[in-house]
Design a protein around this motif. Structure first.
Motif, short mmCIF file in Angstrom:
data_model
loop_
_atom_site.label_atom_id
_atom_site.label_comp_id
_atom_site.label_asym_id
_atom_site.label_seq_id
_atom_site.Cartn_x
_atom_site.Cartn_y
_atom_site.Cartn_z
N ASP A 507 0.91 -1.43 -0.13
CA ASP A 507 0.12 -0.02 -0.11
C ASP A 507 0.81 1.16 0.26
N SER A 511 0.38 3.86 -2.83
CA SER A 511 -0.20 5.12 -2.56
C SER A 511 0.53 6.17 -2.17
N PRO A 524 3.48 8.14 -4.64
CA PRO A 524 2.83 6.87 -4.92
C PRO A 524 3.38 6.29 -6.10
N SER B 363 -7.94 3.13 -2.38
CA SER B 363 -6.82 3.97 -3.04
C SER B 363 -5.95 4.10 -1.97
N CYS B 364 -6.06 3.64 -0.86
CA CYS B 364 -5.02 3.31 0.13
C CYS B 364 -4.81 1.96 0.36
#
Lengths: 558, 682
Positions: A507, A511, A524, B363-364
C-alpha cells in the motif's frame, strides 16, 4: 622522403576532423563536431570524435597525475585536431578530480601486441633523466624529424599537433620515450602520429634512423627540462590534496568515470559507453524555453544535482561555447519563435501560499525536487522550472511524467485537475528566487550504482527508483536522505520490517507513504508500476530485511 | 431537582440530555458577540465560489434545515391526528402555509404550537429524521418532541423512562411519558438547560439579556453553511473586494485543504463528535475550538464508546480516532467525503460514484483491490464491498429498536463475531449471515484470514483490565502515557482514576505517580488536564506532588484557561460520580478541589451543594448556594435549587423567596411556577 610522405598523410587527415556529410547544415555540422550525440544519444548528428580523443586505456602510463588533477578541474585546449570539439569543464571538485586521477592511474594498457622495447630505450631510465639543451633538441629535429610540421613549440610549428613545450609537465617521461618508439602502442594510428625512430620488423623494433634512442633521449630530455617549476608546483598541489583526502579510491574514480560518461568521448579499456547519461533532446524545443537554453549553454548550472540518473554523478559540462556556437545548437534543436509566455498573468499570493503549503506538507514533489531551500536533490530544482520549461510540457510532466518524457523516473501522482493546474500555475508564476545550485559531490554521495548489467527486475527497479533515498542496501541512507525532513524507512531493519505486513508495504509503495502517516515525500507508484512489479518490490524488501511480515498478516499462509 | 448545570457534553438529538454532571465556568454573555457579525452567509460566498456553492447547496449540509417554507418537508403535516392518552396532537399545514402542531387536551383545551424552524430532511441512509423548533417566549428556540422518521414514514417521540424513541400510541401520556414535553431542549449551548449544542444550524449563539430577562438566540442559518467550516468571511470579502487582493497572501481565510490530519479532523469534529463544553459563552468558528470544547473528556465522564470505540448508545463519528486508518494512517474525513457536495471521493480527491465505492478504501489499501482475493465474496455481492465488513451500519442502541437509526462504524473495525457479540454489537457477518451461528462465522474468518490482526496493545490492556482487580497490574494495562492512541489513553487513564484515585486514599504506588506525572506533561490538553486533576485530587497531600502541581500550574502558557477548565470539570465529574455512589466525603473533597482550580464555577458549587445536601449537611449546602448566587445572581436554577433545600428543611418562606428570585430570571419556568403555587397554598 619516406618520412615526409607519411607525415603528410597524417596532416591531411588531421586537417579534416569534421568528416561529416556535406548535407548537414552549418548548425548540424557544429553539433556533430561538438559530439553532443555522445551523451544525448538520440540526436541524429552522429560524431566520430571518439576516434580522435586520447585513448585513456594507458592513461596511467601517459599522464603526469599532478597535471591531470589540475586539468580535470580546469580543462584547457590541448589538442588542435578535434575541430570545434573540446574537453568541457565538468565542475569537478578536488575529491572528484582526485578520484578520477586515481582511477586513470590504474589504466596501463597498450594497444595491440608489441615486441619488447629496444634495449637502449629500456636502458634510458637508468641513465636518464638527462637534460638536453634547446640546441641539442633543434639539432635532432634538423636531422629529418619534422615534429614541428604538426606540433608547435615556442610559437613555431604546425597547426594541428599539441604544443610540445607543455609535455614536460603534462606527461610522464617514460611514456614519451616509449610513445616516440611506437605511437600506435597507445592507440594513436600512424596516420596521425607516425613512427619516426623505429619500425617493427620480424617482431622486433628495428631502427629507422641512426641512434634512435639517443635522439629520443634528447627530445625527451629537452621537453622535460622545460617548465620544471610548473611541474613542481603542480606536484606540490597534487600531493597536498592527496594527503588530505584519505577516502579517495580508484574504485570511486571508476564509478565517477562511468557516471560522467567519460567513455562517450574517450576510448578506454574497461567501461562501456552509457546511453542514458543525458536527456533526449529530440523534443527539446517543446520542453524548454529558448531563452533559458541559451543562458544554460552559456553557463550550465546543475539541474539534477546528483546526475541525470539519480546518483550517477553525470552532469552537463561547460563547453565554453561562444554565442555563435550557442546559436548553432539552438538552431539544430528547432526552436520556434516564443509562444505564449508561461510567466504572463499572475497567480495570487494566496494561491502561492496554498501551493507552497501543499508542496511542503502534502504532496510528494519535494521528495525528489528542490523548491527554495527545501526538498530533495534527485530531480530538477522546481524553483527554476518557470524559467526553464515550456508551460505545456510542465503541465504534461506533472500529469503524466512518462508520457511526456519516456526516460523519466518520475512517477505519476494522482491528483484532481484543480490541483494539477494550481501546482502548474504556481511553478510557472511563483515569486520565489532560486537558490544557488551546485552538484552533489560524488565523493560525499558515492552511490555509483552500476546498473548496466542488472537484470530488469525488482532489484533493478529498487536501485533506480528507491536507492537515492533508501540506500542501495536499504539502510535508509541514500544520497538524498539528508535533504528529507524524515529519515526514509530502513528496509534492512529486520525488527521494524517484521512488524510491517506485506500488504502495508504494498500500500505504501502503491499510494505513497503519506497514507501511512509517514513522509508524504515518498510518492505513490501505483500508476507507474504494475501490481506485479509492486509485489516483486515487496519481495525484494523482504530480501533486504531478511524477514517476513507478522504472522497474523499472512492470511494463514506460510 | 434543579442544579445549575446540565450535562454539557450533550450530543445532537441525544436521547438523554438533562442529567446533572459537569459544569462550566464564566458567565453567559449578555449579548450576541460582535464576532457574529463577521459571518456573511453562504449567499455571499456564492458570488465568487459558484461551483462550490452549487455543490454545497445540494448537499446534506446545504439542506440541513431552515424556515418551514424553505426546506423540503418530509414529515406529514396532513391533519391526521396523533393520539396520546391525554391529548391529540395534529400536525397541520394551515391555509397560509404555516405549520403547526394543534394540541387538544382531554379537558377540551386547545392550543397551537407553531413550527418556526425545521431541522433535518431524512437524509441519512441509516435512518433519517426531521425535527421541529418553536420560538419560545423566553427567547430560546425549543425543540419539539414530535419527530418524523422517513424510512418508517412515522411520527415518533422520545420516552422519558429510558430515552428511547417510540411510535405515538394511545398508551402514551403526552404530559408524563415524554422526555421533552413541555419542550425543554433548546437550540444552542446555554447553561442549565437541556440543549442540542450548536450543531443544528450555523453560528448559533445563545446569550442571556439580564435587563430584559430573556435569551437571545442568534443563528446565521439552520443549514450548515460555508462559514461553519471555513470560518467568518467578512474580512475575506473585504480583502477580496479591494483592488490588488491578488498580491496579499493573507486573504482572511485559511485553505482547509492544507490542514494537517488532526486540524482537518477538528473542522468536522466541531459537530461530528461528542464533546464536553468548557465555557458557556458561545463558540463561533474562528475561536480556538479547544478553548470551548473537549473531545476526550466525554470518555471520562460518560463512556460513550465500547472499549474498542464502537458507539455504545448514541454518538457521532469521532470514534474514527479509534481506527487504524487514523492511528497508523493519515485518514481524515475529507479523504472519503467531499466537504462541499457530501459526495464520495478517494484519497487523492478523485470523485467516486457512491458511498459504497470500494475505492474509498482501496486508494489506500491497494493491496486489497485485487478482485475478490481479500473479501472472499462474489465480485458483485454486498460482501465484496469494503464497507459491508469494515464499516457496517450499527443501530444506535440509545434509540431503541422501534426505528432503524444506524450509522456506519467509523472505527473501521475487523469483524470479530464473538467479541462483538460480547460487546452487544451486531457483528458485520451477522448482517447478511444471521442464519449462521457465531462458530460458523468465526470458522469462515479463520479459514480465510488465519489469525486476525491483534488489538492495539492499549485496547488489549483495557479489555484485560476489566477482569483485573489488582491496581499494580491494572496500572500497566491502563496507564500508557507513551502510547499514540489518545482515545484509548484517555479511556485507560479515566478508568484508572475512577477505580483507584480518591482524595487522601489513592493507591500509593510510585509507578502510578510517575505515569500520572508523565501524562501531566503530555501535549494533549485533555490527557494533561485529567492527569493534573488525578494528582491534585489523589496525591496533593504529598509535598513533592504539590510542588510538581505548582510548577505545572504556573507553566500552562496560552493553554492555561483551556487546561484549567478541563482540570476543574473532570474533578467535578469525579466528585459528582462519587456522590452518586454515596462516597460523599470523597465527593465533597473532589468538588472542593475543582473549585480550587475554578473558584467561580457556579455549576460545581451547585454540585457541591447537592453533595452536602445528600450528606445531610444542609447548612453547608445552603451556604454554598448562597456563595454561588453571589457569584452569579442571574442563574435561575441556583435559586430554584436553593428553594428545594429550604423545602427539605421546611423553611417555606425562604423557599418561596428563592423561587420568586429565580422566576425573575426565568419567568416561563413551568416547574418553578407549579412549585411556587403549591408552596403558597401551604
Amino acid at each position: 622522403m619516406f618520412e615526409k610522405v607519411r607525415i603528410g598523410t597524417a596532416a591531411l587527415l588531421l586537417s579534416a576532423p569534421a568528416n561529416y556529410s556535406a548535407e548537414l547544415t552549418p548548425s548540424q555540422q557544429f553539433v556533430a563536431e561538438a559530439a553532443c550525440v555522445n551523451c544525448h544519444t538520440t540526436l541524429p548528428q552522429k560524431s566520430t570524435l571518439r576516434e580522435r580523443t586520447p585513448d585513456l586505456s594507458s592513461a596511467g602510463l601517459r599522464y603526469n597525475a599532478a597535471w591531470l588533477f589540475e586539468f580535470l578541474q580546469n580543462p584547457a585546449k590541448i589538442r588542435r585536431h578535434l575541430g570545434r570539439a573540446r574537453m568541457p569543464n565538468f565542475h569537478l571538485n578536488e575529491g572528484e578530480a582526485l578520484a578520477l586521477v586515481e582511477f586513470l592511474g590504474t589504466q596501463k594498457q597498450t594497444t595491440g601486441n608489441w615486441p619488447e622495447l629496444p634495449t637502449p630505450i629500456q636502458q634510458l631510465p637508468a641513465t636518464a633523466p638527462r637534460s638536453a639543451s634547446a640546441a641539442e633538441f633543434e639539432s635532432v629535429l634538423a636531422r629529418g624529424h619534422i615534429c614541428l610540421t604538426c606540433h608547435t613549440m615556442g610559437g613555431k610549428g604546425g597547426a594541428i599537433g599539441v604544443e610540445l613545450s607543455n609535455v614536460g609537465f603534462r606527461l610522464q617521461r617514460d611514456w614519451v620515450r616509449q610513445y616516440l618508439v611506437a605511437p600506435a602502442m597507445y592507440g594513436v594510428p600512424h596516420t596521425t602520429m607516425p613512427a619516426q625512430f623505429y619500425v617493427v620488423t620480424n617482431e622486433h623494433f628495428e631502427p629507422l634512423v641512426p641512434d634512435p634512442a639517443d635522439r629520443i633521449g634528447i627530445i625527451a630530455g629537452h621537453l622535460f627540462s622545460l617548465n620544471v617549476e610548473k611541474r613542481r608546483a603542480l606536484e606540490d598541489h597534487f600531493n597536498r590534496a592527496r594527503q588530505s583526502a584519505t577516502n579517495i579510491t580508484a574504485d570511486l574514480g571508476r564509478a565517477l568515470f562511468v557516471g560522467l560518461n567519460c567513455a562517450a568521448c574517450h576510448r578506454n579499456a574497461l567501461t562501456p559507453q552509457a546511453t542514458d547519461a543525458a536527456p533526449d533532446l529530440t523534443q527539446e524545443a517543446s520542453r524548454v524555453k529558448r531563452t533559458w537554453l541559451e543562458r544554460y549553454l552559456r553557463k550550465p548550472v546543475p539541474i539534477r544535482p546528483a546526475g541525470f540518473q539519480p546518483g550517477s554523478g553525470s552532469r552537463m559540462p561547460d563547453f565554453r561555447l561562444s554565442d555563435a556556437e550557442i546559436g548553432e545548437v539552438v538552431a539544430v534543436l528547432a526552436f520556434e519563435p516564443p509562444k505564449r509566455d508561461g510567466q504572463q498573468g499572475v497567480i495570487s499570493a494566496f494561491a502561492q501560499h496554498k501551493a507552497r503549503t501543499l508542496l511542503a506538507d502534502k504532496l510528494s514533489c519535494l521528495g525528489c525536487h528542490r523548491f527554495g531551500e527545501k526538498g530533495g536533490r534527485i530531480g530538477p530544482d522546481l524553483t527554476t522550472a518557470r524559467d526553464r520549461l515550456q508551460p505545456d510540457y510542465l503541465l504534461q510532466m506533472i500529469q503524466n511524467p512518462r508520457g511526456a518524457n519516456p526516460h523519466a523516473i518520475m512517477p505519476r501522482v494522482p491528483m484532481t485537475p484543480q490541483l494539477l493546474h494550481l501546482i502548474t500555475d504556481f511553478l510557472l508564476r511563483h515569486d520565489q528566487s532560486p537558490s544557488a545550485s551546485s552538484y552533489l559531490s560524488f565523493v560525499d554521495h558515492p552511490l555509483g550504482v552500476d546498473m548496466a548489467d542488472a537484470p530488469q527486475d525488482a532489484r533493478y527497479s529498487y536501485l533506480r527508483q528507491c536507492t537515492p533515498c533508501h540506500g542501495s542496501n536499504g539502510d535508509g541512507n541514500g544520497f538524498n536522505a539528508r535533504y528529507l525532513p524524515r529519515k526514509p524507512t530502513v528496509h534492512a531493519d529486520n525488527d521494524y520490517m517484521s512488524r510491517r505486513p506485506d500488504d502495508t508495504l504494498f500500500d505504501g509503495i502503491y499510494s505513497g507513504a503519506g497514507i501511512l502517516s509517514k513522509s508524504p515525500y515518498m510518492p505513490p507508484w501505483g500508476e507507474t508500476l504494475s501490481r506485479e512489479e509492486i509485489t516483486a518490490m515487496v519481495h525484494h524488501l523482504r530480501e533486504l530485511c531478511r524477514c517476513d511480515g507478522p504472522a497474523w498478516s499472512r492470511d494463514g499462509k506460510r | 431537582l434543579w442544579v445549575a448545570a446540565s450535562r454539557n457534553s450533550v450530543r445532537k438529538g441525544e436521547p438523554d440530555a438533562s442529567q446533572p454532571t459537569s459544569g462550566v465556568a464564566g458567565s453567559l454573555a449578555t449579548s450576541v458577540p460582535a464576532r457574529a457579525n463577521d459571518f456573511m452567509g453562504s449567499e455571499a460566498c456564492a458570488r465568487c465560489h459558484d461551483k462550490e456553492y452549487a455543490a454545497w447547496r445540494g448537499s446534506t449540509h446545504g439542506q440541513a434545515g431552515g424556515r418551514p417554507d424553505g426546506v423540503k418537508l418530509i414529515a406529514r403535516f396532513d391533519g391526521q391526528p396523533l393520539r396520546f392518552k391525554d391529548a391529540v396532537v395534529t400536525p397541520t399545514k394551515k391555509a397560509d402555509g404555516n405549520l403547526v402542531f394543534a394540541v387538544e387536551e382531554l379537558s377540551g383545551d386547545r392550543f397551537e404550537v407553531p413550527v418556526d424552524a425545521v431541522v433535518g430532511g431524512g437524509h441519512m441512509i441509516g435512518g433519517g429524521t426531521q425535527s421541529f423548533f418553536n420560538k419560545f417566549p423566553d427567547g430560546t428556540m425549543r425543540f419539539l418532541p414530535f419527530d418524523f422518521i422517513r424510512k418508517e414514514n412515522q411520527w415518533f417521540v422520545q420516552l422519558a423512562k429510558d430515552m428511547t424513541w417510540a411510535p405515538i400510541t394511545q398508551e402514551l401520556s403526552l404530559y408524563s411519558d415524554l422526555a421533552n414535553w413541555p419542550p425543554r431542549r433548546v437550540l444552542g449551548t446555554p447553561i442549565g438547560m437541556s440543549n442540542c449544542q450548536n450543531c443544528h444550524g450555523s453560528q448559533i449563539a445563545v446569550t442571556y439579556d439580564e435587563t430584559r430577562r430573556r435569551y437571545n438566540t442568534h443563528f446565521q442559518s439552520l443549514q450548515i453553511n460555508c462559514e461553519s467550516c471555513h470560518g467568518p468571511a467578512r474580512r475575506h470579502i473585504e480583502i477580496m473586494s479591494k483592488p490588488g487582493f491578488e498580491r496579499v497572501a493573507d486573504i482572511g481565510m485559511e485553505h482547509l485543504g492544507t490542514l494537517a490530519k488532526d486540524q482537518s479532523l477538528g473542522i468536522c469534529f466541531q459537530c461530528h463528535a461528542t464533546k464536553t463544553v468548557l465555557r458557556e459563552d458561545p463558540y463561533l468558528q474562528g475561536d480556538r475550538f479547544e478553548d470551548f470544547f473537549s473531545l476526550l473528556l466525554p470518555l471520562f465522564s460518560e463512556e460513550p464508546f465500547t472499549v474498542d470505540g464502537r458507539v455504545r448508545s448514541f454518538d457521532y463519528q469521532s470514534n474514527h480516532l479509534f481506527s487504524d486508518c487514523y492511528l497508523n494512517g493519515s485518514m481524515t474525513c475529507v479523504d472519503c467525503h467531499d466537504p462541499h457536495s457530501q459526495g464520495y471521493r478517494d484519497v487523492f480527491g478523485r470523485a467516486l460514484v457512491g458511498k459504497f465505492d470500494n475505492r474509498q478504501c482501496t486508494s489506500c489499501h491497494a493491496s486489497k483491490a485485487s478482485g475478490t482475493d481479500h473479501s472472499h465474496h462474489k465480485a458483485d455481492s454486498p460482501g465484496n464491498q469494503c464497507t459491508s465488513c469494515h464499516m457496517p451500519f450499527l443501530q444506535h442502541r440509545g434509540v431503541g429498536q422501534h426505528f432503524t437509526f444506524a450509522r456506519s462504524d467509523h472505527t473501521i473495525p475487523i469483524p470479530r463475531p464473538t467479541f462483538d457479540q460480547q460487546l452487544g454489537i451486531e457483528n458485520a457477518c451477522q448482517k447478511c449471515h444471521g442464519d449462521k451461528d457465531l462458530g460458523w462465522q468465526e470458522a469462515a474468518i479463520r479459514e480465510w484470514y488465519g489469525d486476525i490482526k491483534p488489538f492495539n496493545p492499549l485496547i488489549a490492556g483495557l479489555i484485560r483490565s476489566l477482569d483485573v482487580p489488582d491496581p499494580d497490574f491494572t496500572r500497566d494495562l491502563l496507564l500508557a502515557p507513551e502510547s499514540n492512541h489518545p482515545m484509548a489513553q484517555m479511556r485507560g487513564l479515566g478508568t484508572f482514576i475512577r477505580r483507584f484515585v480518591r482524595p487522601g486514599k489513592s493507591v500509593s504506588d510510585p509507578e502510578v505517580v510517575k505515569k500520572l506525572q508523565a501524562f501531566a506533561q503530555h501535549e494533549h490538553l485533555d490527557l494533561k488536564a485529567l492527569a493534573l486533576m488525578a494528582l491534585h485530587v489523589g496525591y496533593s497531600d504529598r509535598p513533592e506532588i504539590r510542588d510538581f502541581l505548582d510548577r505545572q500550574r504556573t507553566n500552562l502558557g496560552t493553554n492555561e484557561s483551556a487546561i484549567k477548565a478541563r482540570w476543574a470539570i473532570s474533578a467535578d465529574d469525579l466528585g459528582s460520580a462519587l456522590a452518586i455512589n454515596n462516597d460523599l466525603p470523597s465527593a465533597i473533597a473532589c468538588l472542593h478541589k475543582s473549585l480550587e482550580i475554578q473558584p467561580a464555577n457556579v455549576a460545581t458549587m451547585s454540585h457541591l451543594a447537592l453533595a452536602y445536601l445528600k450528606s445531610g449537611n444542609t447548612e453547608e449546602s445552603i451556604s454554598t448556594l448562597h456563595k454561588a448566587i453571589a457569584t452569579r445572581p442571574a442563574t435561575p436554577n441556583l435559586h430554584f435549587q436553593l428553594a428545594q433545600v429550604y423545602v427539605q428543611v421546611a423553611d417555606v418562606p425562604r423557599a418561596i423567596e428563592a423561587l420568586e428570585q429565580g422566576l425573575q430570571y426565568a419567568p416561563h419556568d413551568e416547574m418553578a411556577r407549579v412549585l411556587l403555587a403549591k408552596l403558597r397554598t401551604l
